[in-house]
Design an enzyme around this catalytic site. Sequence first.
Site, mmCIF file in Angstrom:
data_model
loop_
_atom_site.group_PDB
_atom_site.id
_atom_site.type_symbol
_atom_site.label_atom_id
_atom_site.label_comp_id
_atom_site.label_asym_id
_atom_site.label_seq_id
_atom_site.Cartn_x
_atom_site.Cartn_y
_atom_site.Cartn_z
ATOM 1 C CG ASN A 68 60.090 -42.851 -23.683
ATOM 2 O OD1 ASN A 68 58.917 -42.502 -23.584
ATOM 3 N ND2 ASN A 68 60.600 -43.301 -24.803
ATOM 4 C CE1 TYR A 69 61.258 -36.710 -27.689
ATOM 5 C CE2 TYR A 69 58.895 -36.635 -28.076
ATOM 6 C CZ TYR A 69 60.173 -36.274 -28.440
ATOM 7 O OH TYR A 69 60.360 -35.490 -29.539
ATOM 8 N NE ARG A 89 54.197 -51.497 -67.190
ATOM 9 C CZ ARG A 89 54.787 -52.556 -67.757
ATOM 10 N NH1 ARG A 89 54.056 -53.589 -68.137
ATOM 11 N NH2 ARG A 89 56.097 -52.592 -67.923
ATOM 12 C CE LYS A 96 59.456 -51.941 -62.314
ATOM 13 N NZ LYS A 96 58.830 -52.516 -63.526
ATOM 14 C CB SER A 99 47.994 -51.185 -10.967
ATOM 15 O OG SER A 99 48.028 -52.588 -11.051
ATOM 16 N NE ARG A 142 48.533 -44.198 -2.956
ATOM 17 C CZ ARG A 142 48.459 -45.506 -2.865
ATOM 18 N NH1 ARG A 142 48.567 -46.266 -3.925
ATOM 19 N NH2 ARG A 142 48.283 -46.073 -1.701
ATOM 20 C CB ALA A 163 67.408 -51.282 -60.995
HETATM 21 C C1 UD1 Z 1 60.664 -57.592 -69.644
HETATM 22 C C2 UD1 Z 1 61.123 -58.423 -70.848
HETATM 23 C C3 UD1 Z 1 60.110 -59.534 -71.094
HETATM 24 C C4 UD1 Z 1 59.994 -60.372 -69.855
HETATM 25 C C5 UD1 Z 1 59.642 -59.518 -68.627
HETATM 26 C C6 UD1 Z 1 59.777 -60.355 -67.370
HETATM 27 C C7 UD1 Z 1 62.389 -57.053 -72.466
HETATM 28 C C8 UD1 Z 1 62.332 -56.232 -73.695
HETATM 29 N N1 UD1 Z 1 61.247 -57.564 -72.034
HETATM 30 O O1 UD1 Z 1 59.441 -56.958 -69.968
HETATM 31 O O2 UD1 Z 1 60.538 -60.348 -72.189
HETATM 32 O O3 UD1 Z 1 59.009 -61.371 -70.043
HETATM 33 O O4 UD1 Z 1 60.559 -58.431 -68.502
HETATM 34 O O5 UD1 Z 1 59.345 -59.660 -66.231
HETATM 35 O O6 UD1 Z 1 63.461 -57.229 -71.912
HETATM 36 N N2 UD1 Z 1 64.796 -51.262 -67.540
HETATM 37 C C9 UD1 Z 1 65.839 -50.378 -67.538
HETATM 38 N N3 UD1 Z 1 65.924 -49.450 -68.546
HETATM 39 C C10 UD1 Z 1 65.021 -49.402 -69.561
HETATM 40 C C11 UD1 Z 1 63.952 -50.315 -69.544
HETATM 41 C C12 UD1 Z 1 63.864 -51.233 -68.519
HETATM 42 O O7 UD1 Z 1 66.696 -50.403 -66.642
HETATM 43 O O8 UD1 Z 1 65.204 -48.548 -70.442
HETATM 44 C C13 UD1 Z 1 64.703 -52.238 -66.424
HETATM 45 C C14 UD1 Z 1 63.485 -52.036 -65.559
HETATM 46 O O9 UD1 Z 1 63.798 -51.235 -64.436
HETATM 47 C C15 UD1 Z 1 63.119 -53.445 -65.124
HETATM 48 C C16 UD1 Z 1 63.668 -54.311 -66.236
HETATM 49 O O10 UD1 Z 1 64.592 -53.524 -66.964
HETATM 50 O O11 UD1 Z 1 63.745 -53.817 -63.918
HETATM 51 C C17 UD1 Z 1 62.555 -54.787 -67.162
HETATM 52 O O12 UD1 Z 1 61.867 -53.678 -67.693
HETATM 53 P P1 UD1 Z 1 60.272 -53.655 -67.778
HETATM 54 O O13 UD1 Z 1 59.872 -52.364 -68.394
HETATM 55 O O14 UD1 Z 1 59.695 -54.040 -66.496
HETATM 56 O O15 UD1 Z 1 60.062 -54.800 -68.883
HETATM 57 P P2 UD1 Z 1 58.804 -55.787 -69.009
HETATM 58 O O16 UD1 Z 1 57.767 -55.095 -69.803
HETATM 59 O O17 UD1 Z 1 58.437 -56.305 -67.693
HETATM 60 MG MG MG Z 2 58.918 -55.804 -65.734
#
Ligand code: UD1
Ligand code: MG
Length: 455
Positions: A373-374, A18, A25, A392, A427, A12
């Site tokens: 109330n406030y 994007r 995210k 009323s 009143r 995560a």
């Molecule tokens: C990734 C997969 C792809 C798959 C898709 C499904 C890889 C290389 N690609 O692509 O095959 O079809 O998910 O949704 O695994 N993240 C990190 N650190 C990083 C990069 C990413 O923690 O350096 C985490 C992101 O927060 C995310 C997850 O890994 O939760 C996937 O990364 P994201 O950049 O969304 O990969 P996709 O392009 O979606």
């Molecule tokens: Mg992804």
Amino acid sequence: MTDQSCLAVVLAAGEGTRMKSDLPKVLHSVGGRPLIDAVLESARAGGAGRLAVVIGAGADKVRSHLTKVAPDAQIFEQRERLGTAHAALAARAALAGHEGPVLVLFGDTPLVRPSTIAALTERLSAGADIALLGFTTEAPTGYGRLIVEDGRLVAVVEERDADVVTKAVRLCNSGIMAFRPGLLPELLEAIGNANAKGEYYLTDAIAIATARGLRAEAVIGDDESEFVGINDRAQLSDAEAIFQRRARTEAMAAGVTLVAPETVFFSFDTRLGRDVVVEPNVVFAPGVDVAAGVVIRAFSHLEGARVAGGAVVGPYARLRPGADLAENVHVGNFVEIKNARVDPGAKVNHLTYIGDATIGARTNVGAGTITCNYDGVFKHKTIIGADVFVGSNTVMVAPVRIGDNALTAAGSVITADVPDGAMAFGRARQEVREGMGATKKAMLVAKKAGAKPAG
Ligand code: UD1
Ligand code: MG
């Protein structure tokens, strides 16, 4: 039951570029809760007894959120975003010495069902070294493609590295993988970054494992909607739509009537009893519990509210956090209720605000009633007894208490407690002047005529 020997590593840390957002995210919501919460819940329910979360972008916000919702999860920080394999390596301290299977999940893929996750670890038990969750879609753009030869998964190719033939493949990577005990660390060490993006791709683990004679298998999910990965706002809305469709279907399957299902919006924790009827255009924000047989009429908004059996809410009602309606309560149009208990059989039917209050059984609250109330700094309580008739347009300036069986005259401003059985007038008394209406009107008509320009 969770299997203590299964570790889920949730990635995560991604920038979520994007999304074009100031919010990390994984803290964006689907079904009224952050994506990461949904992933952690599915991981747990799918068999993970240990959780490790890799955070990075917006680390402070994500960390403080996780310490609240998943205090048992181990948190690791990936300082640079160098790809999914690099992210998994950030959790190496959790992997080291872990003796059970390891699941890797993505924080941006929130709709996967626990049973689907469990199917992956079952495949390990059946002899696979790696099991990867794939799905078939008519819209594969952006996903890694699965290369399957003779029934064996041999590689995953990312969109950016795919040639025309590979791009035509409809079999995609959901991102969810399971590794047999002890395997992941050595594969991670072997992953390089010689690809179009210059990142360390976790998906390369498949080709490396295959080259070492290990067995990778794809488990193909039959419901593509589980695997939507959220990278931008359009996908966020797709995921929301999928969540809502599921929630509506489940509610109806459980015996709820939705008159126009596509106009009713649920949260992850909405609970509706059997024979609840929900009219069109109703929103259930988080924390709503509605008992069997309740009718929620059109255009109502409920959040953090409990509604007991036989109650009727709406049309156009708003129940805010702490609204607690007992059996057979009626709450009607343009009524807002917040942090208030309403006892059995009470009615609050028209144009009213009830906040920080209790209303006794069978009490009738007249149209246009307001609890003040406030005071601008503090909140105060209004306590209304049982069998009260609130006239009323009564304004109750809290703190104030109205006794059982009391009445308030319409239009009253109630600033002092009203004893049981009393009637309170707050009143000005009406004055009537005979003939004055006609005289006044004649005066005004004459004035208007006199003001007209001559000719
Ligand atoms: C990734 C997969 C792809 C798959 C898709 C499904 C890889 C290389 N690609 O692509 O095959 O079809 O998910 O949704 O695994 N993240 C990190 N650190 C990083 C990069 C990413 O923690 O350096 C985490 C992101 O927060 C995310 C997850 O890994 O939760 C996937 O990364 P994201 O950049 O969304 O990969 P996709 O392009 O979606
Ligand atoms: Mg992804």
